[in-house]
Design a protein around this motif. Structure first.
Motif, PDB file in Angstrom:
ATOM      1  N   SER A 135       0.778  -0.849   0.157  1.00 58.43           N
ATOM      2  CA  SER A 135       0.045   0.163   0.275  1.00 58.43           C
ATOM      3  C   SER A 135       0.570   1.418   0.140  1.00 58.43           C
ATOM      4  O   SER A 135       2.000   1.838  -0.062  1.00 58.43           O
ATOM      5  CB  SER A 135      -0.750   0.101   0.986  1.00 58.43           C
ATOM      6  N   THR A 136      -0.251   2.715  -0.728  1.00 59.08           N
ATOM      7  CA  THR A 136       1.521   3.950  -0.634  1.00 59.08           C
ATOM      8  C   THR A 136       0.462   5.135  -0.368  1.00 59.08           C
ATOM      9  O   THR A 136      -1.053   4.928  -0.899  1.00 59.08           O
ATOM     10  CB  THR A 136       1.509   3.881  -2.066  1.00 59.08           C
ATOM     11  N   VAL A 137       0.578   5.782   0.509  1.00 60.74           N
ATOM     12  CA  VAL A 137      -0.041   6.398   1.174  1.00 60.74           C
ATOM     13  C   VAL A 137       0.376   8.018   1.292  1.00 60.74           C
ATOM     14  O   VAL A 137       1.685   7.821   1.458  1.00 60.74           O
ATOM     15  CB  VAL A 137      -1.215   6.494   2.371  1.00 60.74           C
ATOM     16  N   THR A 181      -4.933  11.259   5.786  1.00 60.56           N
ATOM     17  CA  THR A 181      -3.970  10.410   4.440  1.00 60.56           C
ATOM     18  C   THR A 181      -5.130  11.122   2.868  1.00 60.56           C
ATOM     19  O   THR A 181      -5.924  11.081   3.648  1.00 60.56           O
ATOM     20  CB  THR A 181      -4.444   8.965   4.833  1.00 60.56           C
ATOM     21  N   ILE A 182      -4.618  11.179   2.318  1.00 63.15           N
ATOM     22  CA  ILE A 182      -4.899  11.263   0.565  1.00 63.15           C
ATOM     23  C   ILE A 182      -4.220  10.630  -0.336  1.00 63.15           C
ATOM     24  O   ILE A 182      -3.212   9.641  -0.406  1.00 63.15           O
ATOM     25  CB  ILE A 182      -4.916  12.562   0.207  1.00 63.15           C
ATOM     26  N   HIS A 183      -5.211   9.683  -1.776  1.00 60.33           N
ATOM     27  CA  HIS A 183      -4.172   9.629  -2.208  1.00 60.33           C
ATOM     28  C   HIS A 183      -3.275   9.982  -3.478  1.00 60.33           C
ATOM     29  O   HIS A 183      -2.703  11.539  -3.061  1.00 60.33           O
ATOM     30  CB  HIS A 183      -5.145   8.757  -3.449  1.00 60.33           C
ATOM     31  N   PRO A 184      -1.873   8.779  -2.950  1.00 57.42           N
ATOM     32  CA  PRO A 184      -0.954   9.816  -3.351  1.00 57.42           C
ATOM     33  C   PRO A 184      -0.494  10.254  -4.684  1.00 57.42           C
ATOM     34  O   PRO A 184       0.094  11.934  -4.665  1.00 57.42           O
ATOM     35  CB  PRO A 184       0.550   8.368  -3.644  1.00 57.42           C
ATOM     36  N   ARG A 243      -2.938  12.154  -6.297  1.00 54.88           N
ATOM     37  CA  ARG A 243      -3.653  13.601  -5.995  1.00 54.88           C
ATOM     38  C   ARG A 243      -2.641  14.730  -4.988  1.00 54.88           C
ATOM     39  O   ARG A 243      -2.529  15.714  -6.400  1.00 54.88           O
ATOM     40  CB  ARG A 243      -4.818  13.292  -5.086  1.00 54.88           C
ATOM     41  N   THR A 251       2.638   9.269 -12.531  1.00 55.43           N
ATOM     42  CA  THR A 251       3.041   7.883 -12.213  1.00 55.43           C
ATOM     43  C   THR A 251       4.488   7.647 -11.913  1.00 55.43           C
ATOM     44  O   THR A 251       4.480   5.957 -11.407  1.00 55.43           O
ATOM     45  CB  THR A 251       2.387   7.456 -13.719  1.00 55.43           C
ATOM     46  N   HIS A 272      -4.861   3.524   6.164  1.00 56.65           N
ATOM     47  CA  HIS A 272      -5.373   2.184   5.279  1.00 56.65           C
ATOM     48  C   HIS A 272      -6.554   3.043   4.413  1.00 56.65           C
ATOM     49  O   HIS A 272      -6.877   3.865   4.408  1.00 56.65           O
ATOM     50  CB  HIS A 272      -6.152   1.038   5.541  1.00 56.65           C
ATOM     51  N   ILE A 273      -6.596   2.931   2.828  1.00 57.92           N
ATOM     52  CA  ILE A 273      -7.188   3.970   2.085  1.00 57.92           C
ATOM     53  C   ILE A 273      -8.002   2.953   0.834  1.00 57.92           C
ATOM     54  O   ILE A 273      -7.045   2.046   0.263  1.00 57.92           O
ATOM     55  CB  ILE A 273      -6.448   5.211   1.291  1.00 57.92           C
ATOM     56  N   GLY A 274      -9.010   2.600   0.752  1.00 58.23           N
ATOM     57  CA  GLY A 274      -9.551   1.699   0.517  1.00 58.23           C
ATOM     58  C   GLY A 274     -11.097   1.365   0.667  1.00 58.23           C
ATOM     59  O   GLY A 274     -11.483   1.218   2.170  1.00 58.23           O
TER      60      GLY A 274
END
Length: 376
Positions: A251-253, A272-275, A277, A289, A343-345
């Motif tokens: 996982s990556t956050v 936490t936010i999506h990387p 973003r 990317t 955890h994101i998801g």
């Protein structure tokens, strides 16, 4: 206490060692990893294992008392010895206690693997990483704090950080900002950044002596890392072993610090936010990317180096990576007790839980388990 649980013949046994909180009339709690333990319990039992959770208070000369899932509740019982132990103790003091030392020694004598056995020391990790030429340019300049090292580092860097080598959760970090002949000293606390002193450069060692505790500190170069809305940004990459020697990213956050804090730490109120973003915001769609791929590759290199350099068994490591204004990534820290709250998801079972099961299966295959799981 209920009777001994029924363990099916030949069933391997997995145990998680952590802190357990009991409140009258309430279900036992495993703190910040409670939900993660539920996920592990479902995964391991559905894969034919017996799973339980225990604390150091449950360890005696006669055996182990722990909690296993009985229907919809955790039931306290005397437990058989496990085949594998996953250490999630959150206190360095507990890990240095005699009861923990004796327990690990007993597990070693019985050839029972205990993985993620200890916290890491920031200075030893820096030395390990710095020994790899391919990683050196991704490490901020660092050294053990002394009067001489402070003088040398202050001559080269306008911003320095002082970190306890055994610190965690971003606590007790000091920032030294130099400008002309003066220095501003501030401290990272639970309530944010606390201004401690403004002094002349020549008086800095004496000023720091007032605030430094009796422990070893890492003196580190300050980096111009990315900020969003004046909040510090870093990336937490969770790496898990995928085989005996190899690691993979599970996982990556991206993490944003709380307002007025140095570190992007969730325990101090960070988010936490999506990387992608974050990376798109700074570097655009075309580069985001590739930047993320570079961050993940760097984290894997750091995880492999840490595992290879240490004599301990590590099944998972959390790597903190910062990115500066020019897009250059920096390894900030390696954690052996990574948070389970970032955890994101929406998945009911996160990839890192599945990775723990896979690693336990690897360890089990290497230790020639007895005919009946746990009957050592």
């Amino acid at each position: 206490m209920d009777q001994l649980p029924t363990v099916q013949p030949h069933s391997p046994i997995m145990a998680v060692l952590t802190e357990i909180e009991y409140e009258s009339g309430m279900e036992p709690s495993f703190g910040s990893i409670h939900d993660f333990c539920l996920e592990l319990q479902e995964l391991f039992t559905s894969s034919g294992w017996f799973f339980y959770v225990f604390s150091l208070k449950g360890v005696t000369k006669d055996g182990i008392t722990g909690l296993y899932r009985d229907g919809s509740r955790w039931t306290k019982s005397k437990m058989p010895f496990p085949d594998i132990v996953y250490n999630r103790i959150h206190s360095r003091r507990s890990e240095s206690s005699q009861i923990f030392i004796d327990f690990v020694e007993k597990m070693n004598e019985a050839s029972i693997p205990v993985f993620n056995r200890r916290f890491l020391n920031k200075w030893e990790v820096h030395q390990w990483l710095n020994s790899r030429k391919n990683l050196q340019r991704f490490l901020p300049e660092s050294c053990v704090y002394s009067r001489n090292s402070l003088q040398r580092m202050a001559a080269s860097h306008e911003v320095l950080f002082l970190k306890p080598v055994n610190g965690s959760r971003g606590r007790d970090i000091m920032r030294i900002q130099s400008q002309d002949s003066t220095c501003d000293v501030s401290l990272s606390s639970r309530n944010g950044i606390e201004s401690l002193n403004t002094c002349q450069k020549e008086d800095l060692p004496a000023i720091l002596k007032r605030y430094l505790k009796k422990q070893l500190y890492l003196l580190q170069q300050g980096l111009p890392l990315l900020k969003m809305d004046n909040r510090s940004v870093d990336f937490r990459i969770l790496c898990n072993r995928s085989s005996k020697y190899d690691w993979r990213v599970t996982s990556t956050v991206a993490r944003l610090s709380a307002q007025g804090h140095f570190a992007a730490n969730l325990a101090a109120g960070g988010d936490t936010i999506h990387p992608l973003r974050v990376l798109r915001h700074f570097f655009g769609e075309a580069q985001s990317t590739s930047k993320l791929d570079m961050i993940r590759e760097l984290a894997l290199e750091a995880a492999n180096c840490t595992a290879d350099s240490s004599e301990e068994l590590f099944g998972e490591l959390g790597i903190d990576v910062g990115v500066d204004d020019n897009g250059h990534p920096w390894i900030i820290e390696v954690n052996s007790k990574p948070s389970k709250n970032d955890h994101i998801g929406k998945s009911s079972c996160r990839p890192s839980a599945k990775a723990i099961l896979e690693y336990a299966q690897i360890l089990l295959s290497e230790t020639n388990p007895p005919e009946k799981g746990g009957s050592r």
